[in-house]
Design a protein around this motif. Sequence first.
Motif, short mmCIF file in Angstrom:
data_model
loop_
_atom_site.label_atom_id
_atom_site.label_comp_id
_atom_site.label_asym_id
_atom_site.label_seq_id
_atom_site.Cartn_x
_atom_site.Cartn_y
_atom_site.Cartn_z
N LEU A 1 0.87 -1.18 0.00
CA LEU A 1 0.00 0.00 0.00
C LEU A 1 0.91 1.23 0.00
N ALA A 2 1.95 1.17 -0.85
CA ALA A 2 3.02 2.17 -0.76
C ALA A 2 3.20 3.04 -1.99
N SER A 3 2.63 2.67 -3.13
CA SER A 3 2.98 3.39 -4.36
C SER A 3 1.76 3.92 -5.12
N ASN A 4 0.63 4.00 -4.43
CA ASN A 4 -0.59 4.53 -5.06
C ASN A 4 -0.93 3.82 -6.37
N GLU A 5 -0.67 2.51 -6.36
CA GLU A 5 -1.04 1.70 -7.53
C GLU A 5 -2.51 1.32 -7.41
N ASN A 6 -3.05 0.74 -8.46
CA ASN A 6 -4.46 0.38 -8.46
C ASN A 6 -4.63 -1.09 -8.05
N PRO A 7 -5.18 -1.34 -6.85
CA PRO A 7 -5.28 -2.74 -6.40
C PRO A 7 -6.32 -3.54 -7.20
N TRP A 8 -7.18 -2.82 -7.94
CA TRP A 8 -8.19 -3.51 -8.75
C TRP A 8 -7.64 -3.87 -10.13
N GLY A 9 -6.35 -3.62 -10.36
CA GLY A 9 -5.73 -4.03 -11.62
C GLY A 9 -6.05 -3.09 -12.75
N CYS A 10 -6.30 -3.65 -13.93
CA CYS A 10 -6.61 -2.79 -15.08
C CYS A 10 -7.77 -3.41 -15.86
N SER A 11 -8.25 -2.70 -16.86
CA SER A 11 -9.37 -3.17 -17.67
C SER A 11 -9.01 -4.51 -18.33
N PRO A 12 -9.97 -5.46 -18.38
CA PRO A 12 -9.69 -6.74 -19.04
C PRO A 12 -9.34 -6.55 -20.53
N SER A 13 -9.76 -5.44 -21.11
CA SER A 13 -9.49 -5.23 -22.53
C SER A 13 -7.99 -5.04 -22.80
N VAL A 14 -7.24 -4.74 -21.76
CA VAL A 14 -5.80 -4.51 -21.92
C VAL A 14 -5.07 -5.80 -22.32
N THR A 15 -5.49 -6.91 -21.75
CA THR A 15 -4.80 -8.18 -22.03
C THR A 15 -4.83 -8.49 -23.52
N LEU A 16 -6.00 -8.35 -24.12
CA LEU A 16 -6.13 -8.64 -25.55
C LEU A 16 -5.27 -7.68 -26.38
N ALA A 17 -5.33 -6.40 -26.00
CA ALA A 17 -4.56 -5.39 -26.75
C ALA A 17 -3.07 -5.70 -26.71
N ILE A 18 -2.59 -6.15 -25.57
CA ILE A 18 -1.16 -6.47 -25.45
C ILE A 18 -0.85 -7.75 -26.23
N THR A 19 -1.72 -8.73 -26.11
CA THR A 19 -1.49 -10.00 -26.81
C THR A 19 -1.36 -9.76 -28.31
N GLU A 20 -2.18 -8.88 -28.83
CA GLU A 20 -2.15 -8.60 -30.27
C GLU A 20 -0.81 -8.01 -30.72
N GLN A 21 -0.08 -7.42 -29.79
CA GLN A 21 1.20 -6.78 -30.14
C GLN A 21 2.39 -7.73 -30.02
N LEU A 22 2.16 -8.88 -29.41
CA LEU A 22 3.32 -9.71 -29.05
C LEU A 22 4.12 -10.20 -30.25
N GLY A 23 3.47 -10.33 -31.39
CA GLY A 23 4.19 -10.76 -32.59
C GLY A 23 5.03 -9.64 -33.21
#
Length: 371
Positions: free
Chosen positions: A39-61
């Motif tokens: 609880l030290a860096s003001n990060e988001n404990p709820w993570g990020c939008s699920p849409s991010v995973t797909l967007a990143i996966t599409e870039q991996l190639g």
Amino acid sequence: MSQAPVTAYDSILTLMPYEAGKPIEELTREYGVSDVIKLASNENPWGCSPSVTLAITEQLGQLARYPDDSGYYLKQALADFNDIDVKRITLGSGANDLLNILARTFVGTDDAIVYSQYAFVFYSMLAKMQGATGIEVPAQHFGHDLDAMRQAVADNDNIKIVFIANPNNPTGTQLERDAVREFLASMPSSVLVVLDEAYIEYSPKSNNRALLNEFDNIVIVRTFSKAYGLAGLRVGYALSSAPIAELLDRVRQPFNVNRLAMAAATAALGDQEFVNKVRLSNDEQRRWLGKQFDALGLGFIKSHANFIMVEMQVEMEDATAALVNQALLEQGIIVRPLTNYGLPDWLRITVGLVEENMRLIDTLRSILSDD
Ligand SMILES: Cc1ncc(COP(=O)(O)O)c(C=O)c1O
């Protein structure tokens, strides 16, 4: 030939490195504790939008290819979102990259930067990095004293940038929109006012986007590290006049935002429902934490962001927040001591998930009742 060692700029010799929150892995290594909560860096404990995973996966190639240096898609999305021309947007590898680009673009060794006492520590660091003068204006009730800041500008002809964090880190204080407007109206046009809105999504009232239509000497800096939950990817943006954006573009590093970060940020921006849920959950948990601090007799500053600054009036010998911090670390809980801000009696605690906050409060209660 001279035998003298290479020396840094004078001001670099007194520059202290940025103190990042202790990583979870480090605590596990040092104290052998598992089940660590950070609880030290003001990060988001709820993570990020699920849409991010797909967007990143599409870039991996495409990782062998440089990212699009113009940031075309992310800038288009930001232009739509903020109702602003793309020419007025600068992308950065986090908000800090943009703050750094701003200082490098506008501030030389004969210049000065103004910021508030207890404001985000990076502003004073930037003054030293540039070999410039840092003018720290005393805070008022832990927030920015805009009248005193105005006076500091009036008293010094060399000021290039005034940094204002709204909401501010680490205090969580917020400035009224009218007060910010009045401040800008009183600034000479040669002074750039940088409004750092890293926590804006938690406090929509602090949004000063409208001022960009009125003033040319304002830059608004934002990040995807907080409510959007992308701190690990490093991406942020600045909104300014087009001529200022054009100058910043000369100074930024080529390809300063990586391919995964841009794709993730574009997807995250498109999921405002996620951001709204984060804000509501944060509001609820911040309120709950406030009630618990009250019950424990701990003072705290009303926060408009995803963290709370809490005063540790502990009846221990050498009563210090450092002792409480140490006891929390031993129990696997990382919060942020504020000695480097001149606030040795305070801890900054990021709002966590329900169960994390409950564990924090239970642990604090047992630490405080032991003594
Ligand atoms: C006020 C403020 N500005 C900027 C930043 C930097 O954020 P980023 O992760 O986008 O570099 C932070 C991070 O804690 C912050 O609190």
